[in-house]
Design a protein around this motif. Structure first.
Motif, PDB file in Angstrom:
ATOM      1  N   GLY A   1     -71.906  32.329  58.279  1.00 32.61           N
ATOM      2  CA  GLY A   1     -71.266  31.245  57.474  1.00 32.61           C
ATOM      3  C   GLY A   1     -70.008  31.175  57.342  1.00 32.61           C
ATOM      4  O   GLY A   1     -69.298  30.680  56.507  1.00 32.61           O
ATOM      5  N   THR A   2     -69.219  31.787  58.393  1.00 32.90           N
ATOM      6  CA  THR A   2     -67.834  31.600  58.486  1.00 32.90           C
ATOM      7  C   THR A   2     -67.061  30.343  58.936  1.00 32.90           C
ATOM      8  O   THR A   2     -67.993  29.497  59.496  1.00 32.90           O
ATOM      9  CB  THR A   2     -67.149  32.542  59.651  1.00 32.90           C
ATOM     10  OG1 THR A   2     -67.851  32.385  60.941  1.00 32.90           O
ATOM     11  CG2 THR A   2     -67.358  34.011  59.018  1.00 32.90           C
ATOM     12  N   PHE A   3     -65.899  29.834  58.491  1.00 29.36           N
ATOM     13  CA  PHE A   3     -65.303  28.614  58.964  1.00 29.36           C
ATOM     14  C   PHE A   3     -64.804  28.833  60.422  1.00 29.36           C
ATOM     15  O   PHE A   3     -63.664  29.508  60.522  1.00 29.36           O
ATOM     16  CB  PHE A   3     -64.342  28.307  57.783  1.00 29.36           C
ATOM     17  CG  PHE A   3     -64.849  28.014  56.641  1.00 29.36           C
ATOM     18  CD1 PHE A   3     -65.516  26.807  56.255  1.00 29.36           C
ATOM     19  CD2 PHE A   3     -64.976  29.217  55.553  1.00 29.36           C
ATOM     20  CE1 PHE A   3     -66.080  26.627  55.210  1.00 29.36           C
ATOM     21  CE2 PHE A   3     -65.388  28.760  54.361  1.00 29.36           C
ATOM     22  CZ  PHE A   3     -65.930  27.607  54.011  1.00 29.36           C
ATOM     23  N   ILE A   4     -65.506  28.740  61.504  1.00 28.98           N
ATOM     24  CA  ILE A   4     -65.042  29.027  62.752  1.00 28.98           C
ATOM     25  C   ILE A   4     -63.780  28.383  63.324  1.00 28.98           C
ATOM     26  O   ILE A   4     -63.103  28.768  64.060  1.00 28.98           O
ATOM     27  CB  ILE A   4     -66.396  28.828  63.790  1.00 28.98           C
ATOM     28  CG1 ILE A   4     -66.644  27.309  63.695  1.00 28.98           C
ATOM     29  CG2 ILE A   4     -67.329  29.616  63.520  1.00 28.98           C
ATOM     30  CD1 ILE A   4     -67.587  26.927  64.923  1.00 28.98           C
ATOM     31  N   HIS A   5     -63.505  27.124  62.821  1.00 29.32           N
ATOM     32  CA  HIS A   5     -62.364  26.231  63.288  1.00 29.32           C
ATOM     33  C   HIS A   5     -60.995  26.954  62.323  1.00 29.32           C
ATOM     34  O   HIS A   5     -59.835  26.545  62.697  1.00 29.32           O
ATOM     35  CB  HIS A   5     -62.218  25.021  63.205  1.00 29.32           C
ATOM     36  CG  HIS A   5     -63.212  24.295  64.003  1.00 29.32           C
ATOM     37  ND1 HIS A   5     -63.280  24.442  65.202  1.00 29.32           N
ATOM     38  CD2 HIS A   5     -64.556  23.949  63.693  1.00 29.32           C
ATOM     39  CE1 HIS A   5     -64.193  23.851  65.899  1.00 29.32           C
ATOM     40  NE2 HIS A   5     -65.036  23.248  64.924  1.00 29.32           N
ATOM     41  N   MET A   6     -61.256  27.889  61.436  1.00 28.62           N
ATOM     42  CA  MET A   6     -60.244  28.175  60.632  1.00 28.62           C
ATOM     43  C   MET A   6     -59.679  29.745  61.000  1.00 28.62           C
ATOM     44  O   MET A   6     -60.741  30.571  61.479  1.00 28.62           O
ATOM     45  CB  MET A   6     -60.576  28.244  59.049  1.00 28.62           C
ATOM     46  CG  MET A   6     -60.660  26.840  58.660  1.00 28.62           C
ATOM     47  SD  MET A   6     -60.759  26.631  57.135  1.00 28.62           S
ATOM     48  CE  MET A   6     -60.711  24.868  56.830  1.00 28.62           C
TER      49      MET A   6
ATOM     50  N   GLY B   1     -64.057  31.646  64.929  1.00 23.82           N
ATOM     51  CA  GLY B   1     -64.935  31.433  65.795  1.00 23.82           C
ATOM     52  C   GLY B   1     -64.762  32.301  67.205  1.00 23.82           C
ATOM     53  O   GLY B   1     -65.559  32.393  68.082  1.00 23.82           O
TER      54      GLY B   1
ATOM     55  N   ARG C   1     -64.683  37.873  53.000  1.00 24.51           N
ATOM     56  CA  ARG C   1     -64.544  36.513  52.459  1.00 24.51           C
ATOM     57  C   ARG C   1     -65.472  36.644  50.820  1.00 24.51           C
ATOM     58  O   ARG C   1     -64.836  36.294  50.083  1.00 24.51           O
ATOM     59  CB  ARG C   1     -64.990  35.552  52.932  1.00 24.51           C
ATOM     60  CG  ARG C   1     -64.700  33.918  52.617  1.00 24.51           C
ATOM     61  CD  ARG C   1     -65.464  33.130  53.482  1.00 24.51           C
ATOM     62  NE  ARG C   1     -66.897  32.990  53.197  1.00 24.51           N
ATOM     63  CZ  ARG C   1     -67.731  32.284  54.170  1.00 24.51           C
ATOM     64  NH1 ARG C   1     -67.149  31.615  55.109  1.00 24.51           N
ATOM     65  NH2 ARG C   1     -69.031  32.272  53.755  1.00 24.51           N
TER      66      ARG C   1
END
Lengths: 288, 238
Positions: free
Chosen positions: B89-94, B136, B150
């Protein structure tokens, strides 16, 4: 040569208006995957609010931020009370809701303010004008660029802006880090409505104020959003400028003024056929 | 000692299909508790139920005595439950930096957040090297480190980990588990760990529960479970 230059600069300035409305569309699309067809009508309605305030004697530079605040509240409330009940509804239902909003805003504006065109005086001093650009065009550039810059700084450097980007990209993970996704979605709607209101107020002195004033602009804005990349807010600005310039050049030299709007439709079609992600659409390769 | 997490008679379903049946489970403060079980036993579902995430639940869930079973996911997170979900669940675009920043979103003590960046970069030096990179573009192991980092940025009371070893090379898994052990010892964070790799999980855990087709069938200290014949045969493979 002067005529060409004039077409280009005036195209750039109307492009800023398209860019603002396109940014509003992109913001809502990013977090919901829906295109808010009522965005233009919401902007038109906000413009009437600004107009009413100015008519009542409120100085423009007080009426302007007051209207943006009012537009924010309007967007926030619409998301919370009109769209939230349809959160899990199929896409077509949402489209119908948007069309309903469009018709409602259009009719209410006509009902309250009448359908006749009202002149909306430009708030910018005539002394700003030069041979090439009018005072209002320069004013549009200054105001919309300031707003776009403020929006960029907000999303790039504030904690709330970061959380809103996160909520749009990955609502599930956002909740896991404690982000109130639903609330921020409503805030996003409010911001989009306020940005749209900027487009409406800047456009009114050019197209005159009437309930259908945003219909054409909305189509250009949609073309701008697609061309810039529907999932990239930063693309809305170059998208808007390109659409504005191409529209003006096509109107002046190719198809004539009457068929100008078709250039927007042609652009929409070409983008969807050739490069659906738009010029600056994001396609990040990921590893798993 | 009162448990940090106390689950009593919990049933969980996705829509109409029931996945967990009357499960009871506790996590003691500062301990590592592991939830073992085969594929499809309901381990991930149980973790999701704690955070009221995508499931319907019936039963009691208490965090430090406070009932949380009817709270929204984001409010549970703000109470100090950090969930590292399956799929990370990482924020891949960040960027890595932004992902970590988001971990601290619900916190009020903004001044201390800077120190926590340093703390997490000390645990995971590779995240420091890649702080400006979009998440990502990280490798699987690095993304798992980022997901754990995180979660730690929220200074959680309880860390929920869903198969942190999944899909990673053995060396990377060892590295991550060493760090989890260090985090548990140094910061006193209570951990509830879901793992298929029973050997590895029991080496880290103090206490364990065994889940079979939605029911808790056995629970004991980690050392007792490691020596239990049936566990050894089925889950440890020797």
């Amino acid at each position: 040569m002067d005529a060409l230059l004039f077409q280009i600069t005036s195209g750039i300035t109307t492009g800023f208006i398209y860019a603002s409305l396109a940014l509003a569309l992109v913001m809502i699309f990013q977090s919901t995957n829906h295109i808010n067809f009522a965005q233009g009508e919401m902007a038109m309605f906000s413009t009437y609010i600004a107009f009413t305030l100015v008519q009542a004697g409120v100085p423009f530079w007080i009426a302007f931020p007051t209207t943006l605040l009012g537009a924010f509240v309007m967007g926030f409330v619409i998301e919370r009370f009109v769209l939230r009940p349809f959160a899990d509804a199929p896409v077509l239902t949402i489209v119908i809701v948007f069309i309903g909003l469009l018709v409602i805003f259009n009719s209410i504006a006509g009902w309250i303010f009448g359908y006749e065109m009202q002149p909306f005086p430009s708030p910018f001093p005539h002394s700003w004008g030069t041979r090439l650009v009018s005072a209002h065009q320069l004013g549009i550039a200054v105001v919309t660029l300031s707003v776009l810059a403020a929006v960029y700084l907000f999303f790039r450097f504030t904690s709330l802006g970061l959380a809103m980007r996160a909520a749009a990209q990955n609502p599930v993970s956002s909740r896991l880090v404690g982000i109130r996704v639903g609330l921020l979605l409503a805030v996003g709607w409010g911001l989009a409505a306020a940005i749209g209101a900027v487009a409406g107020i800047m456009a009114a002195p050019i197209v005159f104020l009437e309930p259908n004033m945003m219909a054409g602009i909305m189509i250009y804005a949609f073309a701008a959003a697609l061309l810039g990349g529907i999932n990239n807010p930063a693309g809305a600005v170059p998208g808007g400028i390109i659409v504005g310039v191409l529209e003006n050049l096509a109107g002046a030299y190719v198809v004539g003024t009457e068929l100008k709007l078709t250039t927007a439709l042609v652009m929409i079609l070409l983008v969807l056929l050739i490069r659906p992600a738009g010029l600056f659409g994001r396609t990040l390769r990921t590893r798993v | 000692m009162t448990a940090i997490l106390e689950i009593r008679d919990l049933s969980v379903s996705y829509g109409a299909s029931r996945v967990i049946f009357d499960a009871s489970l506790g996590v003691r403060p500062g301990s590592v508790t592991v939830l073992l079980g085969a594929n499809g036993a309901g381990k991930t579902t149980l973790l999701r139920a704690i955070c009221n995430m995508m499931v319907r639940t019936r039963g009691e869930i208490r965090l430090e005595g406070q009932p949380i079973e009817n709270m929204a996911t984001e409010e549970i997170a703000r109470l100090g439950v950090a969930h590292v979900p399956d799929g990370r669940g990482t924020f891949i675009h960040m960027t890595v930096q932004e992902n970590l920043q988001l971990g601290a979103y619900g916190r009020r003590d903004h001044a201390a957040v800077g120190d926590d960046f340093e703390r997490i970069f000390a645990y995971f030096p590779r995240l420091r090297e890649r702080r400006a990179q979009p998440a990502g573009t990280l490798s699987g192991g690095e993304q798992q480190m980022l997901a754990i980092g995180r979660a730690l940025m929220s200074r959680p009371k309880l860390l929920l980990l869903d198969e942190p070893s999944f899909g990673l090379a053995p060396l990377v898994v060892k590295e991550i588990f060493d760090i989890l052990r260090a985090i548990n010892r140094a910061d006193g964070v209570s951990i509830l760990l879901v793992e298929q790799n029973a050997n590895l999980a029991l080496s880290l855990a103090d206490y364990g529960y065994l889940l079979e087709t939605g029911r808790i069938v056995m629970h004991d200290t980690a050392s007792a479970l490691s020596n239990d014949d049936s566990i050894r045969r089925v889950y440890l493979g020797y």
